[in-house]
Design an enzyme around this catalytic site. Structure first.
Site, PDB file in Angstrom:
ATOM      1  CE  LYS A 106      -3.970   2.103   0.432  1.00  0.00           C
ATOM      2  NZ  LYS A 106      -3.643   2.799  -0.833  1.00  0.00           N
ATOM      3  CD  GLN A 127       3.301   4.641   2.127  1.00  0.00           C
ATOM      4  OE1 GLN A 127       3.817   5.478   1.413  1.00  0.00           O
ATOM      5  NE2 GLN A 127       2.243   4.880   2.861  1.00  0.00           N
ATOM      6  CE  LYS A 130       4.351   7.588   5.647  1.00  0.00           C
ATOM      7  NZ  LYS A 130       4.164   8.545   4.544  1.00  0.00           N
ATOM      8  CE  LYS A 142       4.611   7.360  -2.373  1.00  0.00           C
ATOM      9  NZ  LYS A 142       3.827   7.935  -1.282  1.00  0.00           N
ATOM     10  N   GLY A 181      -2.808   8.236  -4.310  1.00  0.00           N
ATOM     11  CA  GLY A 181      -2.168   9.440  -4.853  1.00  0.00           C
ATOM     12  C   GLY A 181      -0.914   9.834  -4.096  1.00  0.00           C
ATOM     13  CG  ASP A 182       3.320  11.002  -3.109  1.00  0.00           C
ATOM     14  OD1 ASP A 182       3.250  10.820  -1.896  1.00  0.00           O
ATOM     15  OD2 ASP A 182       4.278  11.618  -3.628  1.00  0.00           O
ATOM     16  CB  SER A 398      -5.607   4.811   1.968  1.00  0.00           C
ATOM     17  OG  SER A 398      -5.466   5.901   1.093  1.00  0.00           O
TER      18      SER A 398
HETATM   19  P1  NDP Z   1       0.688  17.777  -4.285  1.00  0.00           P
HETATM   20  O1  NDP Z   1       1.143  17.445  -5.644  1.00  0.00           O
HETATM   21  O2  NDP Z   1      -0.762  17.949  -4.026  1.00  0.00           O
HETATM   22  O3  NDP Z   1       1.429  19.100  -3.761  1.00  0.00           O
HETATM   23  C1  NDP Z   1       2.815  19.165  -3.673  1.00  0.00           C
HETATM   24  C2  NDP Z   1       3.190  20.565  -3.248  1.00  0.00           C
HETATM   25  O4  NDP Z   1       4.577  20.612  -2.988  1.00  0.00           O
HETATM   26  C3  NDP Z   1       2.926  21.600  -4.343  1.00  0.00           C
HETATM   27  O5  NDP Z   1       2.656  22.834  -3.736  1.00  0.00           O
HETATM   28  C4  NDP Z   1       4.253  21.625  -5.083  1.00  0.00           C
HETATM   29  O6  NDP Z   1       4.511  22.821  -5.789  1.00  0.00           O
HETATM   30  C5  NDP Z   1       5.220  21.475  -3.938  1.00  0.00           C
HETATM   31  N1  NDP Z   1       6.458  20.848  -4.447  1.00  0.00           N
HETATM   32  C6  NDP Z   1       6.581  19.619  -5.011  1.00  0.00           C
HETATM   33  N2  NDP Z   1       7.843  19.403  -5.395  1.00  0.00           N
HETATM   34  C7  NDP Z   1       8.520  20.522  -5.068  1.00  0.00           C
HETATM   35  C8  NDP Z   1       9.860  20.914  -5.186  1.00  0.00           C
HETATM   36  N3  NDP Z   1      10.776  20.099  -5.736  1.00  0.00           N
HETATM   37  N4  NDP Z   1      10.205  22.134  -4.713  1.00  0.00           N
HETATM   38  C9  NDP Z   1       9.293  22.956  -4.146  1.00  0.00           C
HETATM   39  N5  NDP Z   1       8.002  22.633  -4.009  1.00  0.00           N
HETATM   40  C10 NDP Z   1       7.626  21.436  -4.446  1.00  0.00           C
HETATM   41  O7  NDP Z   1       1.296  16.632  -3.331  1.00  0.00           O
HETATM   42  P2  NDP Z   1       0.852  16.210  -1.875  1.00  0.00           P
HETATM   43  O8  NDP Z   1       0.390  17.404  -1.120  1.00  0.00           O
HETATM   44  O9  NDP Z   1      -0.022  15.031  -1.985  1.00  0.00           O
HETATM   45  O10 NDP Z   1       2.229  15.685  -1.264  1.00  0.00           O
HETATM   46  C11 NDP Z   1       3.145  16.538  -0.589  1.00  0.00           C
HETATM   47  C12 NDP Z   1       4.086  15.697   0.261  1.00  0.00           C
HETATM   48  O11 NDP Z   1       3.329  14.925   1.203  1.00  0.00           O
HETATM   49  C13 NDP Z   1       4.934  14.679  -0.500  1.00  0.00           C
HETATM   50  O12 NDP Z   1       6.171  14.537   0.159  1.00  0.00           O
HETATM   51  C14 NDP Z   1       4.132  13.392  -0.351  1.00  0.00           C
HETATM   52  O13 NDP Z   1       4.947  12.251  -0.505  1.00  0.00           O
HETATM   53  C15 NDP Z   1       3.661  13.550   1.092  1.00  0.00           C
HETATM   54  N6  NDP Z   1       2.510  12.738   1.458  1.00  0.00           N
HETATM   55  C16 NDP Z   1       1.333  12.837   0.767  1.00  0.00           C
HETATM   56  C17 NDP Z   1       0.245  12.096   1.146  1.00  0.00           C
HETATM   57  C18 NDP Z   1      -1.090  12.269   0.523  1.00  0.00           C
HETATM   58  O14 NDP Z   1      -2.059  11.689   1.049  1.00  0.00           O
HETATM   59  N7  NDP Z   1      -1.241  13.043  -0.530  1.00  0.00           N
HETATM   60  C19 NDP Z   1       0.350  11.098   2.236  1.00  0.00           C
HETATM   61  C20 NDP Z   1       1.599  11.149   2.957  1.00  0.00           C
HETATM   62  C21 NDP Z   1       2.634  11.924   2.543  1.00  0.00           C
HETATM   63  P3  NDP Z   1       4.474  22.804  -7.411  1.00  0.00           P
HETATM   64  O15 NDP Z   1       3.025  22.660  -7.742  1.00  0.00           O
HETATM   65  O16 NDP Z   1       5.063  24.089  -7.806  1.00  0.00           O
HETATM   66  O17 NDP Z   1       5.296  21.609  -7.834  1.00  0.00           O
END
Ligand code: NDP
Length: 466
Positions: A106, A127, A130, A142, A181-182, A398
């Site tokens: 997962k 993961q 976690k 992943k 998603g991620d 999830s």
């Molecule tokens: P999204 O794609 O919804 O958002 C990502 C955000 O981070 C955007 O604002 C993006 O900006 C910014 N970002 C991504 N890459 C970079 C970079 N290299 N430098 C600066 N800003 C960056 O992703 P999520 O919110 O889902 O995920 C964010 C984090 O949380 C990740 O590390 C993910 O692995 C983790 N996570 C997510 C989960 C989930 O349920 N969604 C669960 C657990 C962890 P821009 O649009 O400009 O790229």
């Protein structure tokens, strides 16, 4: 006979285990060349495990650590697709099925140009532990692609997702491997991926993907869960110190799924959130982020963060990425929530945050804090919640989605949020008590790593050499 986990091992046992762990880490680096993020994630876990192996020699004898560092299966595949002009593109797809000790693999799918095998393996490795911490029956995996969704039309995103699933479908299933998603993969992408899976397999197998739309098998609170969970974990850390989020100044990075709902929950608990960001820069809004406007800009228009500053008013400061003082972490605050991406909060940032009076930091993103920065926080006595624990609310919800799919049921928002809050309290409690049991009270990194590892290790021992 297993050693008593409450009996302190001798210093010699500790030294021997430390040496064994160093050798093991060197081997991981040698066998996974160039995968720097994976090395970092493995190192961060391994450096806390020597006391466990010293107390429980049966885990060392069964080579549990070596086995857990090696994915059960790694898949890489070609993803060809055409853009709206008819030009052909070729991307690379990944799925790393790391551990099924506790349940089906997962973990999410990430679509971002930086994705490579090392990134997917770091995320998959995190993961495993976690997912164990949630207390639910889910293994670790992943996946993703180096596809860049930015600026692509809906039709292009759909064609890419369909091509990606045309290979992935043969490896996943509700009892085998359940992606979500991620970064770069939200409700729209999960919809296209699910549609293609259904078409190829001729099965309406709801539990094969999570993060689905509410009308077709999705769970309430899944969208909010990672951000909400991160803030609930922060509240628990503060409560353990006799404090709360009410009245705190909070700095958040990112403006995607995790960041938006971390902001929402922090505001609900009485905090003022001053910042958010994307890869083009960050905004500082001293009146507190206007969440409706942020959602309009990022979720509806899929715009850039500078547009928030333009629309919100003259009091908002936009600082472009790369500009002088361009770190969001230079803004003084009580609580910092890195919610964007890996290694976004460096040692220099941590020093600035400590100077600005930060009391608690919780990782909404995966591994956003560099090891040097973590040390700065720990030495300064800042409560630090690692991603394995602090952002586990997303995957936990999830698993609740899978549970609802299996029983063809749909829970209310209130019931699901209550379960999420209970799970986050449980994770906090198990990290705190494990850290204490191993003589490191208040160290949530040690607590999360060991508590997660022990659950996985015990299952692996019981299941034999597989
Ligand atoms: P999204 O794609 O919804 O958002 C990502 C955000 O981070 C955007 O604002 C993006 O900006 C910014 N970002 C991504 N890459 C970079 C970079 N290299 N430098 C600066 N800003 C960056 O992703 P999520 O919110 O889902 O995920 C964010 C984090 O949380 C990740 O590390 C993910 O692995 C983790 N996570 C997510 C989960 C989930 O349920 N969604 C669960 C657990 C962890 P821009 O649009 O400009 O790229």
């Amino acid at each position: 006979m297993p050693a008593n986990p409450h009996t302190a091992p001798s210093p010699q046992a500790h030294q021997a285990e430390n040496r064994a762990i160093e050798a093991l880490y060197a081997d991981v680096v040698r066998r996974n060349r160039g995968e720097t993020e994976f090395h970092q994630a493995v190192h961060e876990v391994l450096e806390t495990l020597a006391p466990v192996l010293a107390r429980r020699p049966e885990l060392a004898d069964a080579r549990i650590v070596e086995r857990v560092c090696e994915p059960e299966r790694q898949l890489m595949f070609r993803v060809p697709w055409t853009d709206d002009a008819g030009a052909i593109h070729v991307n690379r797809g990944f799925r790393v099925e790391f551990s099924s000790a506790l349940g089906p693999y997962k973990g999410g799918l990430r679509f971002h140009p930086s994705v490579d095998l090392g990134i997917v393996k770091f995320l998959g490795f995190e993961q495993i532990f976690k997912n164990a911490l949630t207390g639910l029956s889910i293994g670790g995996g992943k996946g993703g692609s180096d596809f860049d969704p930015k600026g692509r039309s809906d039709a292009e995103i759909m064609r890419f997702c369909q091509s990606f699933m045309t290979e992935l479908y043969r490896h996943i299933g509700e009892h085998t491997d359940v992606p979500a998603g991620d970064i770069g993969v939200g409700g729209r992408e999960i919809g296209y991926l699910f549609g293609q899976y259904k078409r190829i397999t001729n099965r309406h197998e709801s539990g094969v993907l999570t993060g689905k739309g509410l009308g077709w098998g999705g769970a309430r609170v899944r969208t909010e869960a990672t951000g909400y969970g991160c803030v609930l974990f922060t509240e628990e850390m503060l409560r353990a110190r006799g404090e709360s989020l009410d009245g705190c100044r909070v700095v958040v990075s990112g403006s995607g799924n995790v960041a938006v709902y971390a902001i929402e929950k922090a505001q609900q608990l009485g905090a003022t959130v001053l910042t958010c960001s994307d890869s083009s820069g960050y905004v500082v809004d001293e009146k507190g982020i206007d969440l409706d406007l942020l959602k309009e800009v990022k979720e509806v228009r899929r715009g850039r963060i500078a547009e928030y500053a333009e629309l919100r008013g003259a009091h908002v400061r936009f600082v472009a990425a790369g500009a002088e003082g361009s770190s969001v972490w230079s803004v003084p605050c009580d609580v910092a929530l890195p919610c964007a991406t890996q290694n976004e909060l460096t040692e220099t940032d941590a020093v600035a945050l400590v100077r600005g009076g930060v009391k608690a930091v919780a990782e909404g993103a995966n591994m956003p804090t560099t090891p040097e920065a973590v040390r700065v926080f720990q030495e300064a006595g800042v409560a630090f919640g690692p991603g394995k624990a602090a952002n586990a609310g997303g995957v936990a919800t999830s698993a609740l989605e899978m549970q609802q799919n299996a029983s063809r049921d749909s829970w209310t928002f209130a019931r699901t949020e209550e379960r999420l809050a209970g799970i986050m309290r449980h994770i906090h409690e198990s990290c705190a008590t494990t850290a204490e049991r191993y003589g490191r009270p208040g160290n949530y990194v040690v607590g999360a790593n060991i508590a997660g590892f022990e659950l996985v290790a015990d299952a692996m021992l019981a299941q034999g050499l597989v």
